[in-house]
Enzyme design. Structure first.
Site, PDB file in Angstrom:
ATOM      1  N   ASN A 164       2.048  -5.296  -3.069  1.00 61.29           N
ATOM      2  CA  ASN A 164       0.630  -5.585  -2.796  1.00 61.29           C
ATOM      3  C   ASN A 164      -0.112  -4.274  -2.544  1.00 61.29           C
ATOM      4  O   ASN A 164       0.391  -3.404  -1.828  1.00 61.29           O
ATOM      5  CB  ASN A 164       0.586  -6.466  -1.525  1.00 61.29           C
ATOM      6  CG  ASN A 164      -0.753  -7.116  -1.266  1.00 61.29           C
ATOM      7  OD1 ASN A 164      -1.278  -7.822  -2.134  1.00 61.29           O
ATOM      8  ND2 ASN A 164      -1.316  -6.911  -0.080  1.00 61.29           N
ATOM      9  N   HIS A 167     -10.291  -5.910  -2.614  1.00 60.74           N
ATOM     10  CA  HIS A 167     -11.337  -5.619  -1.629  1.00 60.74           C
ATOM     11  C   HIS A 167     -12.465  -4.913  -2.364  1.00 60.74           C
ATOM     12  O   HIS A 167     -12.440  -3.690  -2.553  1.00 60.74           O
ATOM     13  CB  HIS A 167     -10.790  -4.708  -0.520  1.00 60.74           C
ATOM     14  CG  HIS A 167      -9.865  -5.399   0.422  1.00 60.74           C
ATOM     15  ND1 HIS A 167     -10.273  -6.438   1.246  1.00 60.74           N
ATOM     16  CD2 HIS A 167      -8.551  -5.215   0.683  1.00 60.74           C
ATOM     17  CE1 HIS A 167      -9.239  -6.843   1.971  1.00 60.74           C
ATOM     18  NE2 HIS A 167      -8.184  -6.128   1.640  1.00 60.74           N
ATOM     19  N   GLU A 223      -6.541 -10.504  -1.240  1.00 58.15           N
ATOM     20  CA  GLU A 223      -7.329 -10.236  -0.021  1.00 58.15           C
ATOM     21  C   GLU A 223      -8.815 -10.084  -0.372  1.00 58.15           C
ATOM     22  O   GLU A 223      -9.473  -9.137   0.068  1.00 58.15           O
ATOM     23  CB  GLU A 223      -6.819  -8.960   0.670  1.00 58.15           C
ATOM     24  CG  GLU A 223      -5.351  -9.005   1.031  1.00 58.15           C
ATOM     25  CD  GLU A 223      -4.862  -7.765   1.775  1.00 58.15           C
ATOM     26  OE1 GLU A 223      -5.691  -6.936   2.215  1.00 58.15           O
ATOM     27  OE2 GLU A 223      -3.640  -7.627   1.918  1.00 58.15           O
ATOM     28  N   GLU A 273       0.805  -1.238   0.000  1.00 57.57           N
ATOM     29  CA  GLU A 273       0.000   0.000   0.000  1.00 57.57           C
ATOM     30  C   GLU A 273       0.833   1.281   0.000  1.00 57.57           C
ATOM     31  O   GLU A 273       0.618   2.177   0.813  1.00 57.57           O
ATOM     32  CB  GLU A 273      -0.953  -0.015   1.197  1.00 57.57           C
ATOM     33  CG  GLU A 273      -1.848  -1.226   1.203  1.00 57.57           C
ATOM     34  CD  GLU A 273      -2.840  -1.235   2.370  1.00 57.57           C
ATOM     35  OE1 GLU A 273      -2.685  -0.443   3.306  1.00 57.57           O
ATOM     36  OE2 GLU A 273      -3.775  -2.052   2.318  1.00 57.57           O
ATOM     37  N   ASP A 298     -12.608  -9.785  -0.787  1.00 50.80           N
ATOM     38  CA  ASP A 298     -13.928  -9.787  -0.154  1.00 50.80           C
ATOM     39  C   ASP A 298     -14.839  -8.890  -0.980  1.00 50.80           C
ATOM     40  O   ASP A 298     -14.357  -8.009  -1.695  1.00 50.80           O
ATOM     41  CB  ASP A 298     -13.893  -9.408   1.335  1.00 50.80           C
ATOM     42  CG  ASP A 298     -13.083  -8.169   1.654  1.00 50.80           C
ATOM     43  OD1 ASP A 298     -12.827  -7.342   0.755  1.00 50.80           O
ATOM     44  OD2 ASP A 298     -12.715  -8.013   2.835  1.00 50.80           O
TER      45      ASP A 298
HETATM   46  C1  XIL Z   1      -6.515  -5.918   8.157  1.00 53.14           C
HETATM   47  C2  XIL Z   1      -6.923  -7.053   9.085  1.00 53.14           C
HETATM   48  O1  XIL Z   1      -7.865  -7.836   8.420  1.00 53.14           O
HETATM   49  C3  XIL Z   1      -7.487  -6.512  10.373  1.00 53.14           C
HETATM   50  O2  XIL Z   1      -7.688  -7.571  11.296  1.00 53.14           O
HETATM   51  C4  XIL Z   1      -6.548  -5.480  10.981  1.00 53.14           C
HETATM   52  O3  XIL Z   1      -7.171  -4.888  12.090  1.00 53.14           O
HETATM   53  C5  XIL Z   1      -6.200  -4.415   9.963  1.00 53.14           C
HETATM   54  O4  XIL Z   1      -5.651  -5.020   8.812  1.00 53.14           O
HETATM   55  N1  XIL Z   1      -5.035  -4.388   3.536  1.00 53.14           N
HETATM   56  C6  XIL Z   1      -4.107  -5.255   4.028  1.00 53.14           C
HETATM   57  C7  XIL Z   1      -4.426  -6.111   5.184  1.00 53.14           C
HETATM   58  O5  XIL Z   1      -3.039  -5.415   3.406  1.00 53.14           O
HETATM   59  O6  XIL Z   1      -3.294  -6.371   5.961  1.00 53.14           O
HETATM   60  C8  XIL Z   1      -5.501  -5.503   6.039  1.00 53.14           C
HETATM   61  O7  XIL Z   1      -5.852  -6.442   7.052  1.00 53.14           O
HETATM   62  C9  XIL Z   1      -6.687  -5.126   5.196  1.00 53.14           C
HETATM   63  C10 XIL Z   1      -6.309  -4.122   4.157  1.00 53.14           C
END
Ligand code: XIL
Length: 493
Positions: free
Chosen positions: A213, A250, A279, A173, A281
């Site tokens: 990432n 996401h 990741e 990020e 969802d």
């Molecule tokens: C999130 C986790 O799911 C949570 O439990 C934590 O509080 C915050 O981080 N991008 C990422 C992940 O790369 O590491 C993040 O995970 C979600 C967004």
């Protein structure tokens, strides 16, 4: 239910999909001998879990795992059954692994690593350098002391997991929505912080694939996507080590599946990196978005796998959006079925016939001696030393066969595979995912190989098979548990 006796992992010999594939392959062999192009698997080979379904096309299907939930048997049963790749949701982040400067703590990360690998799953490291979830001591650093702390952190964490992981999210990020660099304390150490992180990481563990990432880089026409793309393009052009781009995917928090997602994946892949959905969802688990994102990955050969960000809705960091594939009770949702069906109906694997030899899938016994190419059965590409390098530690890859000396291997009577006369094919470790490289021949067992009549090449030290996860030029070679699949078959000729 207790998880003392897990189901076989999707790629393990006891799994349904592999049994089906072996049965099918017998039929294929008989026909292939007559020079016919065959497709496998057929519809009857539909797999029953996400991991097994993804494995049919050489991909993985993963989930984020939280160490604190592993004691919940509903959770661990689903996770152990469905997935074959694991990302630690929080346990390998900087605040977890280096809570005090110079004092590392891997207890929770190792708990997840051990749980996953005991079940035959691979593990993705997440993450080494990030503006978020830094320990307090790191948040208060800046300038050259932060730069040094970042380098020390990467070295410390990667040393612990050396040779054990499939991927590392080295940097997470680092971009703004408009494609400029995020204004973090790390950025404040100098614009070269990202490439320094990747160079440090490559030196720390040459066996693991190094990824950038990010989120909101799924839409090809978005500024952030273009900013990340330009960085990867720049890194590849200057030889900064980078192997993969993780698209977090996401489609929650206001985002949704863009129609050009596949274009984004194929555009990144065309730069010479693997891509993965890391990741996933989706708000209310839209079946069309889940099917669409799965299909986009399946349509891009260098899209190596998909990871969802949790198991059940109740495990999600955005549980209010019910974004995952299992409901809070552990039941499969409609989105689960849409993903499984997409994976099962993925373009079948095309197998062109080998030289007609009378109906056997086995390669002819290898010829001992000079002048062999090592050709991958799945890719048709040759094991190649990049840039004809003679440097010890150069990792070998797949590349279009060209008959040159950097693709010419000699099987010696002492089981070495030599190249340029003086260098040997060498396993950098013995664990799953260990890199295969060239090194000065030294007579040790990590440089000895059994070239088997079934097409596999196994390391004498590790007992594991030469393995590639994809078919494209530049795909790196590693050792992995023998699975009987085509990505582990090679012919010496
Ligand atoms: C999130 C986790 O799911 C949570 O439990 C934590 O509080 C915050 O981080 N991008 C990422 C992940 O790369 O590491 C993040 O995970 C979600 C967004």
């Amino acid at each position: 239910m207790a998880v003392s006796s897990p189901d076989p992992s999707p790629g393990s010999p006891g799994s349904r999909s592999l049994r089906v594939r072996l049965l099918v392959s017998g039929a294929v062999a008989a026909v292939a001998a007559f020079g016919v192009v065959m497709v496998v698997p057929d519809a009857s080979a539909a797999a029953g879990t996400l991991g097994a379904a993804a494995a049919q096309s050489g991909r993985y299907f993963g989930t984020a795992i939280a160490a604190s939930r592993l004691g919940d048997s509903t959770y661990s049963t689903i996770a152990g059954r469905e997935f074959n790749m694991v990302t630690a949701e929080n346990e390998m982040k900087p605040d977890a692994t280096e809570p005090q400067r110079g004092q590392f703590n891997f207890s929770s990360g190792d708990q997840i690593y051990n749980w996953a690998t005991q079940r035959g799953m691979k593990v993705r490291g997440h993450t080494l350098a990030w503006h978020s979830q830094q320990p307090g001591w790191m948040q208060s650093l800046s300038g050259s002391s932060l730069r040094q702390a970042m380098i020390d952190h990467i070295n410390g964490v990667m040393a612990h997991y050396k040779g054990k992981l499939a991927y590392w999210d080295v940097v997470n990020e680092a971009f703004n929505e408009d494609g400029s660099r995020r204004n973090s304390n790390l950025q404040g150490t100098g614009n070269d912080w990202i490439e320094v992180a990747f160079r440090t990481a490559r030196n720390a563990d040459p066996s693991v694939k190094l990824c950038y990432n990010d989120y909101n880089i799924e839409n090809w026409s978005y500024g952030k996507t273009q900013g990340v793309y330009r960085m990867i393009q720049d890194f590849k052009s200057r030889g900064v080590p980078i192997d993969c781009v993780g698209l977090q995917t996401h489609f929650t928090g206001g985002s949704s599946l863009p129609s050009n997602f596949q274009t984004t994946l194929s555009s990144f892949a065309a730069l010479g990196v693997d891509v993965a959905l890391t990741e996933v969802d989706v708000t209310n688990a839209s079946t069309s978005q889940y099917a669409g994102l799965t299909q986009a990955c399946l349509n891009v050969s260098r899209c190596v796998g998909i990871t969802v960000w949790g198991v059940r809705d109740s495990d999600s960091w955005r549980s209010g959006e019910s974004p995952l594939l299992f409901d809070g009770g552990g039941n499969k949702k409609a989105a689960y079925t849409s993903v499984l069906n997409a994976l099962n109906s993925a373009g079948p694997i095309q197998t062109t016939s080998p030289t007609p030899t009378g109906g056997s899938t086995s390669s002819p016994p290898p010829t001992q001696g000079t002048g062999n190419r090592i050709v991958g059965a799945q890719s048709g590409r040759c094991i190649d030393v990049p840039n004809a390098s003679q440097n010890n530690g150069t990792r070998v890859q797949l590349y279009d066969c060209n008959g040159q000396t950097n693709q010419t291997w000699t099987l010696t009577s002492s089981k070495q595979l030599t190249v340029y006369g003086t260098r040997c094919l060498d396993a950098a470790g013995s664990g799953n995912g260990s890199a295969v490289q060239i090194y000065s021949c030294n007579g040790q067992t990590n440089q000895q190989w059994n070239v088997n009549s079934n097409g596999t090449i196994t390391g004498v030290q590790s007992g594991r098979c030469l393995d590639v996860w994809g078919t494209g030029n530049g795909q790196q070679v590693q050792i992995y548990d023998c699975s009987g699949q085509a990505n582990q078959r090679f012919s010496l000729n």
